[in-house]
Design an enzyme around this catalytic site. Structure first.
Site, PDB file in Angstrom:
ATOM      1  N   GLY A 257       0.826  -1.215   0.000  1.00  0.00           N
ATOM      2  CA  GLY A 257       0.000   0.000   0.000  1.00  0.00           C
ATOM      3  C   GLY A 257       0.849   1.249   0.000  1.00  0.00           C
ATOM      4  CG  ASN A 258      -0.326   4.731  -1.525  1.00  0.00           C
ATOM      5  OD1 ASN A 258      -1.050   5.500  -0.908  1.00  0.00           O
ATOM      6  ND2 ASN A 258      -0.711   4.164  -2.657  1.00  0.00           N
TER       7      ASN A 258
END
Ligand code: CTP
Length: 427
Positions: free
Chosen positions: A208-209
């Site tokens: 993810g980020n």
């Protein structure tokens, strides 16, 4: 949006009336000029002084009747009001409004005003679900009133069901939406993407980020407050959906691509503020990956127990829309809005950069054929992921570059819409 708006908050006699104190306070803090009108029974629950302390203005009730000034006062209030919200609205007052009965200060103002009406019904479950109340609400809705659905939950009586007053955020959202109904985005459909995407490694882990979704949610909320119909396509975030926008949740970039593709039919604007993952694990494991003996080489483990993820490219959603070769992955056909739409879709991209902002942003604007590109330096403490402020540079397709100061994300959202509105097609 709320600054200097003349809002009347009508309070009926219900236990939820104490929650309206918070609403009046929040509206006043946002700069609205709030006039509170209490029904006789509302005063049994909350004293007028509580509201006048929050609103910094006089509070009206049936006591004004006794002073002989009610007639002139209710006409003046009704004419000056830009919105009337009744919070909470009891079954009794709803019935009076439906039949045009004006037997107290609040219902007289409701009958005399041309301002939009927002109702937040809150009452005992069986009074709310009673066919009489439902028929009255349907009638008022038909006449243009905005009815905020009560929440389902435990009521003051101990019963469980619909009848709870929604949160202040929801009430404030409904008021802002009603006030902005004729704004510069009225009759426009806008699609906003927000948050990051999660690309699964196995059923419990993902790549993810750090995108919080705050910027995209602020953009969606601002569009709602200017009268737009808003579809908000959101990756996983810890934010409440803004009232009155259509939320479509997704997890992965592929899901976001599909959601964007179906939402933009008939849309006027696409704002891609989502941080879409450019890569995803090739084949997510069907079961949780175990360290130790691991899943063997087939699962990506090496002889030393290390794990290598093989990442493949995700489609570039904006790139596909511009018909750029290489934006699509091979398993999916390329999409393009060229020739399939009756009106032009204004496309706005974001670029989260840590270095060479101007060069990177300009090349993205051109490569993705965007109308605007909003670039931010996510390396700064006052800008980018998770924080409430943003420092952005707006790049226009015309070549204009606007370096804006640090602002709350709500202010950045308003500026972005100010720049989009002149680009909207008039057909
Ligand atoms: N974007 C997209 N699809 C992707 C990746 C990004 O539509 N797979 C959109 C983003 O929502 C944003 C814009 O493209 O509006 C720029 O995203 P960004 O990640 O900054 O740029 P990339 O083109 O992915 O380039 P890079 O990651 O190499 O900086």
């Amino acid at each position: 949006m709320l600054l200097n708006k003349r809002i009347i908050i009508g309070i009926c006699g219900g236990i939820a009336s104490y929650k309206a104190v918070d609403l009046v306070s929040k509206l006043q803090q946002a700069g609205a000029l709030v006039d509170v009108i209490l029904t006789e029974h509302a005063e049994d629950f909350v004293r007028p002084l509580t509201f006048s302390t929050m609103s910094h203005r006089p509070v009206y009730s049936d006591l004004w009747e006794a002073s002989g000034r009610a007639a002139e006062t209710h006409i003046a209030l009704a004419e000056e009001a830009e919105l009337l919200a009744i919070v909470p609205a009891t079954a009794n007052t709803i019935a009076k409004l439906a039949y045009g009965i004006a037997d107290n200060m609040l219902t007289a103002v409701a009958l005399a005003t041309k301002a939009p009406l927002v109702l937040a019904p809150a009452m005992y479950r069986d009074m709310y679900t009673h066919p009489a109340t439902q028929a009255n609400l349907a009638l008022l809705r038909e006449r243009g009133a905005c009815i905020i659905e009560p929440e389902v939950g435990r009521l003051a009586s101990g019963a469980v069901g619909p009848g709870r007053l929604p949160t202040t955020e929801v009430l404030q959202g409904a008021i802002s939406k009603a006030l902005g109904r004729n704004g510069d985005l009225a009759h426009r459909l806008v699609v906003v993407t927000a948050g990051g995407t999660h690309e699964p490694i196995d059923p419990v882990r993902y790549v993810g980020n750090r995108s919080s979704g705050k910027m995209g949610y602020a953009i969606a909320t601002e569009a709602r407050d200017r009268g737009a119909d808003v579809i908000l396509i959101s990756g996983p975030v810890a934010l409440e959906a803004p009232y009155g926008v259509e939320l479509r949740t997704v997890e992965t970039a592929l899901q976001m691509r599909d959601a964007v593709q179906s939402a933009i039919t008939g849309a006027d604007v696409l704002v891609m503020s989502a941080a879409v993952a450019d890569f995803r694990p090739d084949t997510p494991a069907a079961q949780k990956l175990k360290k130790g003996n691991g899943g063997g080489e087939a699962q990506g483990f090496d002889a030393h127990g290390g794990l290598t993820l093989h990442l493949v490219r995700n489609p570039d959603i904006l790139g596909e829309l511009a018909g750029i070769p290489g934006s699509s992955e091979t398993s999916h056909g390329q999409i393009t809005d060229k020739g399939e739409r009756s009106k032009r879709l204004v496309r706005v991209g974001f670029a989260a950069e840590t270095n060479d902002i101007v060069t990177n942003a300009q090349s993205k604007l051109q490569a993705k054929h965007l109308d605007l590109l909003v670039a931010n330096d996510v390396g700064r403490r006052d800008s980018g992921f998770g924080v409430e402020t943003n420092k952005v540079i707006i790049f226009h397709a015309t070549g204009q570059i606007e370096d804006l100061p640090v602002m709350p994300k709500t202010g950045v959202a308003a500026t972005i819409w100010d720049r989009i509105v002149p680009l909207l097609s008039t057909t």
